[in-house]
Design an enzyme around this catalytic site. Structure first.
Site, PDB file in Angstrom:
ATOM      1  N   PHE A 132       0.863  -1.186   0.000  1.00 31.04           N
ATOM      2  CA  PHE A 132       0.000   0.000   0.000  1.00 31.04           C
ATOM      3  C   PHE A 132       0.894   1.229   0.000  1.00 31.04           C
ATOM      4  O   PHE A 132       1.528   1.535   1.009  1.00 31.04           O
ATOM      5  CB  PHE A 132      -0.881  -0.053   1.246  1.00 31.04           C
ATOM      6  CG  PHE A 132      -1.901   1.038   1.396  1.00 31.04           C
ATOM      7  CD1 PHE A 132      -3.184   0.882   0.904  1.00 31.04           C
ATOM      8  CD2 PHE A 132      -1.597   2.200   2.093  1.00 31.04           C
ATOM      9  CE1 PHE A 132      -4.147   1.867   1.091  1.00 31.04           C
ATOM     10  CE2 PHE A 132      -2.547   3.193   2.280  1.00 31.04           C
ATOM     11  CZ  PHE A 132      -3.831   3.025   1.775  1.00 31.04           C
ATOM     12  N   GLY A 133       0.965   1.922  -1.118  1.00 30.69           N
ATOM     13  CA  GLY A 133       1.894   3.029  -1.280  1.00 30.69           C
ATOM     14  C   GLY A 133       1.238   4.386  -1.141  1.00 30.69           C
ATOM     15  O   GLY A 133       0.734   4.944  -2.128  1.00 30.69           O
ATOM     16  N   LEU A 134       1.234   4.925   0.072  1.00 31.50           N
ATOM     17  CA  LEU A 134       0.705   6.265   0.323  1.00 31.50           C
ATOM     18  C   LEU A 134       1.812   7.212   0.776  1.00 31.50           C
ATOM     19  O   LEU A 134       2.020   8.274   0.193  1.00 31.50           O
ATOM     20  CB  LEU A 134      -0.398   6.199   1.381  1.00 31.50           C
ATOM     21  CG  LEU A 134      -1.046   7.529   1.777  1.00 31.50           C
ATOM     22  CD1 LEU A 134      -1.792   8.144   0.598  1.00 31.50           C
ATOM     23  CD2 LEU A 134      -1.982   7.354   2.976  1.00 31.50           C
ATOM     24  N   PHE A 259      -7.770   7.036   3.441  1.00 30.18           N
ATOM     25  CA  PHE A 259      -8.056   7.199   4.864  1.00 30.18           C
ATOM     26  C   PHE A 259      -8.981   6.109   5.390  1.00 30.18           C
ATOM     27  O   PHE A 259      -8.867   5.686   6.545  1.00 30.18           O
ATOM     28  CB  PHE A 259      -8.668   8.576   5.132  1.00 30.18           C
ATOM     29  CG  PHE A 259      -7.661   9.702   5.163  1.00 30.18           C
ATOM     30  CD1 PHE A 259      -6.299   9.448   5.027  1.00 30.18           C
ATOM     31  CD2 PHE A 259      -8.058  11.016   5.323  1.00 30.18           C
ATOM     32  CE1 PHE A 259      -5.362  10.480   5.054  1.00 30.18           C
ATOM     33  CE2 PHE A 259      -7.140  12.055   5.351  1.00 30.18           C
ATOM     34  CZ  PHE A 259      -5.788  11.782   5.216  1.00 30.18           C
ATOM     35  N   GLU A 386       0.560   4.988  10.624  1.00 32.47           N
ATOM     36  CA  GLU A 386      -0.903   5.114  10.641  1.00 32.47           C
ATOM     37  C   GLU A 386      -1.359   6.262  11.537  1.00 32.47           C
ATOM     38  O   GLU A 386      -2.392   6.192  12.199  1.00 32.47           O
ATOM     39  CB  GLU A 386      -1.596   3.807  11.078  1.00 32.47           C
ATOM     40  CG  GLU A 386      -1.010   2.524  10.557  1.00 32.47           C
ATOM     41  CD  GLU A 386      -0.998   2.425   9.043  1.00 32.47           C
ATOM     42  OE1 GLU A 386      -1.424   3.375   8.373  1.00 32.47           O
ATOM     43  OE2 GLU A 386      -0.545   1.401   8.531  1.00 32.47           O
TER      44      GLU A 386
END
Length: 407
Positions: A132-134, A259, A386
Site C-alpha cells: 500500500f503506497g501512500l 483514509f 498510521e
C-alpha cells in the site's frame, strides 16, 4: 479462571465461543511458529516469509472482509487475532495489516466488482501479496502534499514518483499506489464524476492497482533499522510506469479512499499494541518468579510487585478500550475519532509497559532472549505509522472543539 494471569478484570469472560476459538488458534500459531524463532529473526533482520502461507491458511488475510474467499470474521474477532499476532511480534502483525487492512481493503472499499473478483480471492489465499503506497519521503502525516502523479497519455495511465516506508513492497506482486490526478486527465480517461468536482479544485488523489513487475517499478528494502527488524519496509521508485485504464480504483476519489483503509489498520493497531504489552508483562512475571536476588525471587519484593500491578492495570484498561472499539465496529456505531482515542492511548501505554517490564530483567533484558525491549523498539514504529501521536491528538482536538488545527 482466565487463561492469562494478567486478566485481572476477567475480560475473557466477555468473549464469545467463536472469539475464543480465534484467539486460541492464532495463539497456538504464535506459540509454535513465532516464539521459538523471533529473537533470531529480529537479530538478523529477517522477515520469515515461510510463515505467509500459514497465515493465509489461518484465514488472517482480509479476515474481516466478506466474500471473495475472505474469512468474514467480525471486527472483534479480527482485533483479537491482531492482539495474539503482536504478542509474537509487531512486524508479523504488520504483515497481516498491510495485506488485509490496507492493500485488500483498498480494493474492497474502492474497487470495481471486476477488480475485487480479480485480486481479492488470490490475496486472501496468500497467492498474491500486496502493499500500500501512500507515504512519501516528504509526505507522511500530510498525504495531501504527495508528489506522485498519474497522467493520462495515449490511452494509458503513466505514474511517476516515490513512496517510502511501504511494507512488503519488495516481495509483493501487486501495489496499491496513490497519486495526484488532474481533473483534465481524469476527464480525458472518462474517469471523472463531474458532480464531485469542487470549484477551484483542479486535481484529486486516486488509487491505482499496480503489478510490481511493471516496467519502471522498483522496490528497495530499507535496512539498518532499530525497530521492526523481523519485518520489511521499502522505498518505491515509480518511473513512467504505464498502466491500462482498468488499473484505476473506480470508487471514492480523494483522500477518503486511503483514509478509509488507514482507519482499518489503526483499528488493528489498537488491539495489537496490547498484545505486545501483555506478552511483556507476562514475561516479566515469569522472570521475576524465577530470578533470585538476596535469597528470594524478585517477585517477592514490593517494588517489583508495584511495577507488575501498575503495568497490568494499564494493560487491562487498554484491552477494555480495544474491546469497546470492536463492539462498536460490529454494531455499526463506531465513529472515526474513537479509533484515534484507542490508537493514541494504547500505543502510548504499550510502550511504557514494555519499557517498564524490561527493567525487571536487569541487564538480561537488553538481549533477544527476552521480549520486552524488542516489543518496545517495535512499538516506536507502531506509534509512528498510521498517524503519529500528534496527528491523533489533533483529530481528537478537532472533535472536542470543532476547530481544525492541523495547519
Amino acid at each position: 479462571m482466565p487463561k492469562h494471569v494478567t486478566d485481572l478484570m476477567n475480560i475473557e469472560g466477555q468473549l464469545s465461543t467463536s472469539e475464543l476459538e480465534v484467539r486460541d488458534a492464532v495463539a497456538d500459531f504464535v506459540d509454535r511458529r513465532v516464539r521459538p524463532n523471533i529473537g533470531t529473526w529480529f537479530d538478523e533482520a529477517v522477515l520469515p516469509t515461510e510463515l505467509l502461507p500459514e497465515m493465509a491458511e489461518l484465514g488472517l488475510f482480509g479476515m474481516h472482509l466478506q466474500g471473495y474467499g475472505c474469512a468474514g470474521k467480525s471486527a472483534t474477532e479480527y482485533g483479537i487475532a491482531m492482539q495474539e499476532m503482536e504478542a509474537g511480534d509487531s512486524g508479523l502483525r504488520t504483515v497481516v495489516s498491510v495485506q488485509g487492512s490496507l492493500a485488500m481493503s483498498a480494493i474492497y472499499k474502492n474497487g470495481s466488482e471486476e477488480q475485487k473478483q480479480t485480486w481479492l480471492p488470490r490475496m486472501a489465499a496468500g497467492e498474491v501479496i500486496g502493499c500500500f503506497g501512500l507515504t512519501e519521503p516528504t509526505a507522511g502525516s500530510d498525504p495531501s502534499t504527495m508528489a506522485t502523479r498519474a497522467v493520462w497519455r495515449d490511452g494509458a495511465w503513466v505514474l511517476s514518483g516515490a513512496k517510502r516506508w511501504i511494507g512488503l513492497a519488495s516481495i509483493a506482486q501487486v501495489a496499491i499506489i496513490w497519486a495526484q490526478v488532474s481533473h483534465d486527465d481524469a476527464r480525458a480517461a472518462g474517469a471523472l464524476d463531474e458532480s464531485t468536482v469542487k470549484e477551484g479544485v483542479t486535481e484529486t488523489v486516486r488509487g491505482f492497482i499496480v503489478p510490481t513487475d511493471s516496467t519502471g517499478f522498483t522496490a528497495t528494502p530499507i535496512t539498518q533499522k532499530l525497530s521492526m527488524r523481523a519485518s520489511l519496509q521499502c522505498d518505491i521508485e515509480l518511473t513512467d510506469v504505464e498502466l491500462g485504464p482498468e488499473s484505476l480504483l473506480t470508487e471514492n476519489p480523494g483522500l477518503r479512499g486511503p483514509f478509509g483503509c488507514l482507519n482499518e489498520a489503526r483499528y488493528g493497531i489498537a488491539w495489537g499494541a496490547m498484545g505486545a504489552a501483555r506478552d511483556s508483562v507476562e514475561a516479566a512475571i515469569d522472570y521475576a518468579g524465577q530470578r533470585l536476588q538476596f535469597d528470594k525471587p524478585l517477585s517477592g519484593y514490593q517494588l517489583t510487585q508495584k511495577k507488575l500491578a501498575d503495568m497490568t492495570v494499564e494493560l487491562n484498561k487498554g484491552q477494555l478500550l480495544a474491546l469497546q472499539l470492536g463492539r462498536a465496529k460490529d454494531a455499526g456505531t463506531l465513529e472515526n475519532h474513537m479509533i484515534s482515542v484507542a490508537k493514541l492511548a494504547n500505543c502510548r501505554a504499550a510502550i511504557e509497559i514494555c519499557r517498564e517490564a524490561r527493567t525487571i530483567f536487569g541487564g538480561n533484558g537488553i538481549t533477544t532472549d527476552y521480549s520486552p525491549l524488542r516489543h518496545a523498539n517495535n512499538l516506536e514504529s507502531v506509534r509512528t505509522y498510521e498517524g503519529t501521536d500528534e496527528v491523533h491528538t489533533l483529530i481528537l482536538g478537532h472533535q472536542l472543539t470543532g476547530v481544525p488545527a492541523f495547519r
